[in-house]
Design a protein around this motif. Structure first.
Motif, mmCIF file in Angstrom:
data_model
loop_
_atom_site.group_PDB
_atom_site.id
_atom_site.type_symbol
_atom_site.label_atom_id
_atom_site.label_comp_id
_atom_site.label_asym_id
_atom_site.label_seq_id
_atom_site.Cartn_x
_atom_site.Cartn_y
_atom_site.Cartn_z
ATOM 1 N N ASN A 194 38.502 6.573 -14.553
ATOM 2 C CA ASN A 194 38.277 5.180 -14.165
ATOM 3 C C ASN A 194 36.847 4.886 -13.738
ATOM 4 N N TRP A 195 35.976 5.846 -13.983
ATOM 5 C CA TRP A 195 34.572 5.658 -13.593
ATOM 6 C C TRP A 195 33.909 4.676 -14.565
ATOM 7 N N ASP A 196 33.154 3.697 -14.014
ATOM 8 C CA ASP A 196 32.613 2.660 -14.900
ATOM 9 C C ASP A 196 31.266 3.041 -15.515
ATOM 10 N N GLY A 197 30.660 4.116 -15.026
ATOM 11 C CA GLY A 197 29.428 4.588 -15.662
ATOM 12 C C GLY A 197 28.179 3.864 -15.217
ATOM 13 N N LYS A 198 28.299 3.031 -14.170
ATOM 14 C CA LYS A 198 27.126 2.262 -13.757
ATOM 15 C C LYS A 198 26.294 3.001 -12.718
ATOM 16 N N GLN B 217 21.467 12.587 -11.593
ATOM 17 C CA GLN B 217 21.111 11.788 -12.782
ATOM 18 C C GLN B 217 22.372 11.199 -13.397
ATOM 19 N N LEU B 218 22.277 9.925 -13.739
ATOM 20 C CA LEU B 218 23.456 9.226 -14.256
ATOM 21 C C LEU B 218 23.925 9.810 -15.594
ATOM 22 N N ASP B 219 22.956 10.205 -16.457
ATOM 23 C CA ASP B 219 23.372 10.619 -17.809
ATOM 24 C C ASP B 219 24.118 11.955 -17.801
ATOM 25 N N THR B 220 23.925 12.780 -16.751
ATOM 26 C CA THR B 220 24.743 13.993 -16.639
ATOM 27 C C THR B 220 26.214 13.614 -16.620
ATOM 28 N N THR C 247 27.497 10.766 -17.634
ATOM 29 C CA THR C 247 27.890 10.141 -18.898
ATOM 30 C C THR C 247 28.295 11.217 -19.905
ATOM 31 N N VAL C 248 27.460 12.272 -19.959
ATOM 32 C CA VAL C 248 27.747 13.358 -20.906
ATOM 33 C C VAL C 248 29.081 14.019 -20.579
ATOM 34 N N LYS D 166 20.469 8.274 -23.332
ATOM 35 C CA LYS D 166 20.983 8.303 -21.969
ATOM 36 C C LYS D 166 22.083 7.285 -21.728
ATOM 37 N N ALA D 167 21.991 6.167 -22.435
ATOM 38 C CA ALA D 167 22.988 5.126 -22.224
ATOM 39 C C ALA D 167 24.221 5.357 -23.081
#
Lengths: 283, 420
Positions: free
Chosen positions: B79-83, B153-156, B158-159, B182-183
């Motif tokens: 449920n994480w929105d990734g923001k 880092q956010l992209d970690t 995301t990956v 990254k996005a």
């Protein structure tokens, strides 16, 4: 296409240029194979002609590398492996392939072209892909680094040739012969061995030869599937080229060329026999 | 004939059943018999060959590692929105998963998998897993963020979230020089890391060059073989068939002996004074070596179909064209050549298919500049152990071969394939 008597100078020039060109191409085809034969008798551990060899000094020639080939256990073991694997997979491939070809040539065979495509796919898929797939799959079921695994893999690679050659022989096959045999009281098995088999034998034999040479010459699958104990001749040559270049591989290569010449002769004899039986004489 | 009585109902067979049904039954029996003959080989090929290929293709999309080995994190991230960086519950799950992975020693698989997507993550994961064993109680977020800057880092995240799915197209993206930015959008790799596009291009380029060379060399030879009297051409055919039947390793070895810098060809060049002894030509372990050796190896595959097509062209056509006033060149180009196109087509596709999948010869004589896509597959299979990428490259290669094979089948028909 002999040169006609009325040929002008231009045509004569072209005729001889063309012949020369063809001679060069034939030379390109055959030279590499012929060159390794004298090189394999080199007395020195080089891959090249020594000055002694060029002046035909008998001292410069020796059977040293052949001796190495027949005494070195790595090589003799690989010869055994090659024959065990090739013979086993040829027997398997020939019997499975001949049966399937018989089925495929029946007029009532359903999904014929789809079946044919699937059955000969091992011939079309690049070897590296087959090897990669088999490597994963066979290791999962414990067949990697075993004789059985390599034999199964080589059988799969050899069957398309059997299927194709036997199907080709069956194209002109008269199916009323089988019916006649059945009518005269032969069981299907008897009819197969007494009637069908003698007629398709040339196709079966040349298919078997193809299957044999496929297995005997195959190295990609062996590279991935074989352990140290299952090394075949080509595998041994591969590491010979990669790791220690010794003229022994030239001696082995010469022996293999001799084998392929005899295979070629066998096929040619079979072809001639086939032509004679069908009443076609070479012109 | 007048007193023949036609039965009013359906025609009956001897046993009284309708003839149609009886015939159908017989046909079905025949079909089953034919199928039974094919079944053993079909099952054999299925298990020993087709399933392994399917298995390899599945490996190229398989993405089990993160989802299976970090199950709690996967659920928490759902449920994480990734923001922004996730909250405490995700970190609690992460610590638990990492600690479990470190104990079972399975965490390395997750680390390797994630490292393909974002390089550097391998050490982050393995390092944090070790540290996670020492964490006894929360709040976890603070402690994890301190472990490694990548957790900030956010992209970690995301990956990780992207790879909780059981299937991925990541390997395919990698195989065609694409990646996620990254996005999470799909973009091209950086210029310096675009290797597979170049490799595919080189593979196709080399195969094309080899095919063209084969046509150029095979055409005159096949023409000569097809027009000579049979007793000469049978003899000359040995020059084509002997290489065809000689072991691949033998021919490759032979080319090494011919082409290496102390080899036969360079010796001859030095001897006739074409080059001097100090700057011998580098003919092997590069592109030249691959092209020469592979052209030699594949040439028979072009000669044989061309020869069999040329054999069927009556010589009278050329004579007719000549007597109708065409000069020899025009007659050849407009009358003879069009009739050989099917042979050229068959031979070309055959040579092309074989050369794009070639492995042995490029590996032995290709050096670094002469290797093909198959060598890269072997590298990922045996050395880098990135099996997903090997599978993806293999599947792409397989797809191109199948397309070509389909063309071959349309042009020649597989039943017409001649061997030997």
């Amino acid at each position: 296409m002999a040169l006609p008597a009325y040929a002008g100078p231009l045509e004569t020039t072209w005729y001889y240029t063309f012949r020369f060109l063809c001679a060069c191409i034939f030379l390109f085809l055959i030279t590499p194979i012929l060159v390794i034969i004298p090189l394999s008798f080199n007395a020195e551990p080089y891959f090249t002609f020594t000055s002694g060899m060029l002046s035909f000094d008998p001292e410069a020639y020796s059977l040293r590398w052949y001796r190495d080939f027949v005494t070195n256990t790595q090589w003799t073991h690989s010869v055994e492996n090659s024959f065990i694997i090739a013979i086993a997979s040829t027997v398997l491939a020939t019997s499975l392939g001949t049966l399937a070809a018989l089925g495929l040539s029946k007029p009532h065979m359903p999904y014929r072209s789809l079946m044919m495509g699937l059955l000969i796919s091992p011939m079309i898929v690049p070897l590296i892909i087959s090897a990669a797939g088999m490597y994963f799959f066979y290791s999962n079921i414990g067949l990697d680094q075993t004789y059985l695994g390599i034999i199964l893999a080589h059988t799969a690679l050899g069957t398309p040739f059997v299927v194709i050659t036997v199907t080709a022989t069956l194209v002109g096959f008269d199916h009323s012969l089988t019916r006649a045999a059945a009518n005269l009281g032969a069981t299907p098995t008897t009819a197969f061995f007494k009637v069908i088999m003698p007629l398709i034998l040339p196709g079966v034999i040349s298919g078997a030869l193809f299957a044999f040479i496929t297995s005997f010459d195959e190295v990609v699958v062996v590279l991935f599937l074989a352990g140290y104990d299952q090394r075949t001749i080509p595998r041994q040559m591969w590491s010979g080229i990669r790791e220690q270049i010794s003229p022994t591989i030239l001696a082995v290569a010469t022996v293999l060329v001799a084998i392929s010449i005899s295979l070629l002769a066998t096929l040619e004899l079979l072809r001639r026999r086939g032509e004679r039986l069908r009443g076609i004489s070479p012109g | 004939m007048a007193d023949v009585i036609f039965p009013s109902g359906p025609v009956l067979a001897a046993d009284g059943t309708p003839l149609k049904a009886s015939l159908n039954r017989a046909m079905r029996k025949n079909r089953i018999r034919a199928l039974l003959l094919v079944t053993p080989l079909f099952l054999f090929i299925l298990f020993s060959f087709l399933l392994p290929i399917v298995d390899m293709t599945m490996r190229s999309v398989d993405n089990w590692q993160v989802g299976t080995l970090m199950p709690k994190t996967a659920i928490a991230l759902r449920n994480w929105d990734g923001k922004e960086i996730p909250d405490e519950p995700v970190f609690a799950a992460l610590v638990e998963d990492l600690a479990a992975g470190a104990k079972s020693r399975e965490i390395g698989k997750v680390a390797t998998r994630l490292n393909y997507e974002k390089s550097g993550l391998r050490s982050t994961i393995t390092g944090s897993a070790r540290k996670a064993l020492k964490i006894k109680e929360g709040p976890y977020k603070e402690q994890v963020l301190k472990m490694n800057k990548r957790w900030r880092q956010l992209d970690t995240w995301t990956v990780i979230k992207r790879n909780t799915r059981p299937y991925t197209i990541g390997y395919y993206l990698n195989a065609v020089d694409l990646k996620y930015d990254k996005a999470g959008n799909i973009v091209r790799q950086a210029e310096s890391r675009r290797i597979y596009g170049k490799l595919f291009a080189r593979t196709f380029g080399i195969s094309l060059v080899i095919t063209v060379l084969c046509i150029l060399l095979a055409y005159p030879v096949s023409y000569l073989l097809a027009t000579l009297p049979l007793r000469y051409s049978n003899l000359l055919m040995i020059f084509v068939l002997l290489p065809f039947w000689t072991s691949l390793l033998v021919r490759t070895t032979a080319w090494i002996a011919m082409l290496q810098s102390q080899g036969v060809l360079n010796d001859i060049f030095v001897y006739v004074g074409l080059i001097n002894d100090d700057n011998r030509l580098q003919l092997i372990h590069n592109l030249t070596g691959t092209v020469i050796a592979m052209t030699h190896i594949l040439l028979p595959f072009m000669v044989l179909p061309l020869y069999s097509v040329m054999k069927t062209i009556p010589p009278s056509y050329m004579r007719a064209a000549l007597s109708l006033g065409a000069n020899p060149l025009v007659a050849f180009v407009r009358v003879y050549m069009p009739q050989t196109l099917s042979g050229i087509g068959a031979g070309s596709i055959l040579v092309f298919i074989l050369s794009i999948g070639y492995y042995i010869t490029p590996a032995l004589v290709g050096g670094t500049s002469g290797t093909l896509i198959s060598n890269q597959i072997a590298y990922h299979m045996q050395s880098s152990l990135n099996w997903g990428l090997a599978g993806a490259l293999g599947a792409l290669l397989l797809a191109s071969v199948l397309v070509l094979y389909f063309l071959y089948n349309r042009i020649v028909g597989i039943d017409n394939m001649r061997l030997g």
